[in-house]
Design an enzyme around this catalytic site. Structure first.
Site, PDB file in Angstrom:
ATOM      1  N   THR A  32      29.527  44.595  27.946  1.00  0.00           N
ATOM      2  CA  THR A  32      29.035  43.432  27.225  1.00  0.00           C
ATOM      3  C   THR A  32      29.086  43.630  25.702  1.00  0.00           C
ATOM      4  O   THR A  32      29.263  44.733  25.205  1.00  0.00           O
ATOM      5  CB  THR A  32      27.617  43.092  27.730  1.00  0.00           C
ATOM      6  OG1 THR A  32      27.612  43.065  29.160  1.00  0.00           O
ATOM      7  CG2 THR A  32      27.088  41.789  27.228  1.00  0.00           C
TER       8      THR A  32
ATOM      9  N   THR B  98      30.379  38.814  28.051  1.00  0.00           N
ATOM     10  CA  THR B  98      30.532  39.949  28.966  1.00  0.00           C
ATOM     11  C   THR B  98      31.665  39.750  29.959  1.00  0.00           C
ATOM     12  O   THR B  98      32.061  38.610  30.243  1.00  0.00           O
ATOM     13  CB  THR B  98      29.210  40.141  29.754  1.00  0.00           C
ATOM     14  OG1 THR B  98      29.269  41.353  30.496  1.00  0.00           O
ATOM     15  CG2 THR B  98      28.934  38.988  30.689  1.00  0.00           C
TER      16      THR B  98
ATOM     17  N   GLU C 267      30.903  41.967  32.474  1.00  0.00           N
ATOM     18  CA  GLU C 267      29.968  42.766  33.282  1.00  0.00           C
ATOM     19  C   GLU C 267      30.231  44.253  33.118  1.00  0.00           C
ATOM     20  O   GLU C 267      29.930  44.797  32.077  1.00  0.00           O
ATOM     21  CB  GLU C 267      30.012  42.362  34.764  1.00  0.00           C
ATOM     22  CG  GLU C 267      28.693  42.549  35.521  1.00  0.00           C
ATOM     23  CD  GLU C 267      27.982  43.881  35.400  1.00  0.00           C
ATOM     24  OE1 GLU C 267      27.044  43.959  34.585  1.00  0.00           O
ATOM     25  OE2 GLU C 267      28.312  44.818  36.142  1.00  0.00           O
TER      26      GLU C 267
ATOM     27  N   ASP D 195      26.421  41.100  39.839  1.00  0.00           N
ATOM     28  CA  ASP D 195      25.067  40.882  39.290  1.00  0.00           C
ATOM     29  C   ASP D 195      24.180  40.130  40.292  1.00  0.00           C
ATOM     30  O   ASP D 195      22.982  39.955  40.051  1.00  0.00           O
ATOM     31  CB  ASP D 195      25.128  40.110  37.966  1.00  0.00           C
ATOM     32  CG  ASP D 195      25.287  41.034  36.758  1.00  0.00           C
ATOM     33  OD1 ASP D 195      25.360  42.263  36.943  1.00  0.00           O
ATOM     34  OD2 ASP D 195      25.337  40.527  35.624  1.00  0.00           O
TER      35      ASP D 195
ATOM     36  N   SER E 293      21.435  37.105  35.167  1.00  0.00           N
ATOM     37  CA  SER E 293      21.850  37.951  34.047  1.00  0.00           C
ATOM     38  C   SER E 293      20.619  38.529  33.367  1.00  0.00           C
ATOM     39  O   SER E 293      19.489  38.049  33.563  1.00  0.00           O
ATOM     40  CB  SER E 293      22.628  37.086  33.054  1.00  0.00           C
ATOM     41  OG  SER E 293      22.905  37.800  31.877  1.00  0.00           O
ATOM     42  N   SER E 294      20.851  39.567  32.559  1.00  0.00           N
ATOM     43  CA  SER E 294      19.805  40.084  31.671  1.00  0.00           C
ATOM     44  C   SER E 294      20.123  39.772  30.220  1.00  0.00           C
ATOM     45  O   SER E 294      19.382  40.202  29.333  1.00  0.00           O
ATOM     46  CB  SER E 294      19.704  41.599  31.816  1.00  0.00           C
ATOM     47  OG  SER E 294      19.480  41.948  33.142  1.00  0.00           O
TER      48      SER E 294
ATOM     49  N   GLY F 147      23.972  45.963  27.281  1.00  0.00           N
ATOM     50  CA  GLY F 147      23.184  47.065  27.847  1.00  0.00           C
ATOM     51  C   GLY F 147      22.668  46.835  29.249  1.00  0.00           C
ATOM     52  O   GLY F 147      21.682  47.464  29.631  1.00  0.00           O
TER      53      GLY F 147
HETATM   54  N1  GLY Z   1      26.407  41.503  33.308  1.00  0.00           N
HETATM   55  C1  GLY Z   1      25.369  41.755  32.400  1.00  0.00           C
HETATM   56  C2  GLY Z   1      24.346  40.713  32.430  1.00  0.00           C
HETATM   57  O1  GLY Z   1      24.688  39.563  32.630  1.00  0.00           O
HETATM   58  O2  GLY Z   1      23.191  40.993  32.259  1.00  0.00           O
END
Ligand code: GLY
Length: 579
Positions: free
Chosen positions: A399, A417, A419, A440, A464-465, A485
């Site tokens: 990302t 991202t 991922e 994810d 997602s984060s 991250g």
């Molecule tokens: N793939 C990282 C996120 O979406 O958090």
């Protein structure tokens, strides 16, 4: 001396590892958690901070010529997809938070990848009903969701662009055709991932030409990518969602080592979704970001709303008590994240930022020791509560984050991202990697008969984060920030906001400071930094600790009455540029 090291998994050879460590070590840092970071970048009119100097410079050129933050983002993303292909690109997805100065409005665009319509909740289960191994699921076509980044670029430009669309690709096309020097970080990533990059011949041909991993400084050209950008410049994002490039994407997914389900119909049906920004109070400001399908703003928001009731400023950054509060607020928020958060178009969610609810959760922090156990809470529902089971997603760090403020005061925060590093490792004929965003999702569909909110469903977007954030005060932006991250993004962003707002660190110091992250109980302390020295104190409070690389990529811009102040994470290759 405090040194910030790259994640050990990326340290492919001792020589590269040492060079990387030297390249990212902040100069003259002190003991203690307040770094003597480089001076922040300051400017009066505009600023861009991104993960690669060539990408940031492309954005700076647009801003210098009077373009908007949205215009600059298109130029930055087009170059990032070339020079940092392991992290983001046309084959991936992104979330964008935008403050439009003309109308004084803040909104978000969801360009998240989407599960193909042929996908079922059992996508990542074996024939025996067992969860697939993580890498078995990642590498190949099965993990590829419908990309959203190209359409997000176009939608942002359609809404807020002022420069000509076609000109925004000039820098990226020139670099793709003339070549650019492979960065240290890309070279390290290729060496460390050579085996997986060799699974598909087209991917191997680009990253391991003649069977040898790309070397730092080696000139890399990507004429296919230049052609794709030219098509995008002429036809818009549709060039990637129908016709030859789209057919190439589908053929690559279906012909991959682990064939996937993506179809031309999925690409043709893809939509960017505008969503209301999710905002949480902190010290009289509003911390605003991306709601579901991202858990970013809700989880950062829960952490900060709980911490708002404690005096972190008085405790200071070297206080174990401050980290007890931050760590346990984070654990409480992650417990709610695991149970409730998913794509809200598919899964009803309770009010996770309800003031009274979070006041009750904050009371749980009032002891002296680490919480012995942490459970999800019972936030209020305005409809029947679902009996859900907690789910686990394994999103790993890759990302990239872009922060921009333009001369008219528009502000953009976008996290982008594919991922995993190098995504699915499937190379589209258009000259870019395809994402593995579907991993994810939770691999498990149910637990003990109860459904997992973040299970795979056709047309759903994986949780997602990513936490692209704009902090608003009195209706205007004061801080633009975000990070890569994986699920530690949430901790990185929350910590940097606390560092800036409670501990008075400028954006460069706030993004440079050593990381301490707690999601599920174990305290991750950044290896080689003053954070590791807190281990005995945190253990005495009852935490298990784990000293490890914590490879953020924070990019921050503060908007102040005296101008813009920016910082780029020294752990990566990015820069802030402003005038
Ligand atoms: N793939 C990282 C996120 O979406 O958090």
């Amino acid at each position: 001396m405090l040194r910030v090291l790259l994640a050990t998994t990326l340290l492919a050879t001792p020589a590269l590892a040492q060079e990387a460590a030297d390249a990212v070590a902040p100069e003259g840092a002190t003991a203690g958690l307040t770094p003597e970071a480089a001076a922040p970048v300051t400017s009066q009119d505009w600023m861009v901070a991104a993960a690669n100097p060539l990408a940031a410079e492309a954005g700076a050129r647009v801003l210098r010529e009077g373009g908007s933050a949205a215009d600059a983002m298109v130029a930055v993303q087009a170059v990032l997809g070339l020079v940092e292909p392991q992290s983001s690109g046309l084959g991936g997805g992104a979330f964008l938070v935008y403050y439009d100065a003309a109308t004084g409005t803040l909104t978000t665009l969801d360009g998240r990848e989407t599960a193909p319509m042929a996908a079922t909740p059992k996508l990542f289960l074996t024939e025996d009903g067992e969860r697939m191994g993580f890498w078995d699921a990642v590498v190949g076509g099965l993990s590829v969701g419908t990309p959203g980044t190209p359409m997000l670029m176009e939608e942002a430009h359609r809404r807020w662009g002022t420069a000509s669309w076609s000109g925004l690709f000039d820098d990226a096309i020139g670099l793709a055709e003339d070549g650019f020097p492979t960065s240290l970080r890309l070279a390290m990533a290729v060496t460390g991932d050579a085996e997986r990059l060799s699974v598909h011949p087209e991917t191997a041909a680009y990253f391991l030409p003649g069977g040898t991993p790309l070397q730092k400084g080696e000139t890399l050209r990507n004429p296919a990518y230049a052609d794709t950008l030219r098509a995008m410049a002429e036809q818009g994002a549709d060039a990637l969602y129908e016709g030859e490039i789209a057919e190439g994407i589908v053929a690559a997914v279906r012909g991959a080592a682990q064939p996937g389900l993506l179809s031309l119909e999925d690409l043709a049906a893809y939509k960017v979704v505008e969503r209301e920004a999710v905002c949480a109070p902190y010290h009289g400001a509003e911390v605003c970001g991306m709601g579901p399908p991202s858990s970013g703003a809700l989880t950062v928001g829960q952490i900060l709303a709980m911490l708002d009731r404690y005096d972190l400023a008085a405790l200071g950054p070297d206080s174990p008590e401050a980290w007890r509060l931050i760590g346990d607020a984070s654990r409480l928020a992650f417990a709610d994240r695991g149970l409730y958060m998913a794509d809200s178009d598919f899964v009803p969610m309770p009010d996770l930022l309800d003031e009274a609810y979070l006041a009750g959760r904050a009371v749980l922090l009032s002891g002296d020791m680490a919480l012995e156990s942490v459970e999800p809470g019972t936030p209020p529902w305005d409809h029947a509560a679902l009996d859900l089971a907690p789910g686990l997603d394994l999103s790993l760090p890759s990302t990239s984050h872009i922060s921009i403020v333009d001369a008219d005061g528009n502000a953009l925060s976008m996290t982008t991202t594919i991922e995993n590093g190098f995504g699915s490792r499937v190379w589209a004929p258009g000259g870019f990697l395809l994402n593995n965003e579907l991993t994810d999702f939770s691999f498990a569909t149910h637990d003990d008969g109860r459904p997992v909110a973040n299970r795979v469903e056709p047309g759903k977007r994986p949780r997602s984060s990513m936490a692209p954030t704009i902090v608003m005060r009195d209706g205007a932006p004061v801080l633009v920030i975000g990070s890569p991250g994986g699920s530690r993004i949430i901790g990185y962003v929350a910590q940097a906001i606390v560092a800036h707002m409670d501990w008075g660190m400028d954006p460069q110091a706030a993004v440079s400071m050593p990381h301490l992250v707690n999601r599920f109980g174990t305290y991750d302390l950044e290896e080689g930094t003053a954070a590791a020295a807190l281990a005995p104190d945190l253990e005495a409070l009852g935490y298990e600790v784990n000293v490890r690389g914590l490879n953020s990529g924070l990019h921050a811009i503060a908007v102040t009455p005296d101008g813009l102040i920016g910082g780029a994470d020294p752990r990566r290759e990015g820069v802030a540029i402003g005038e």
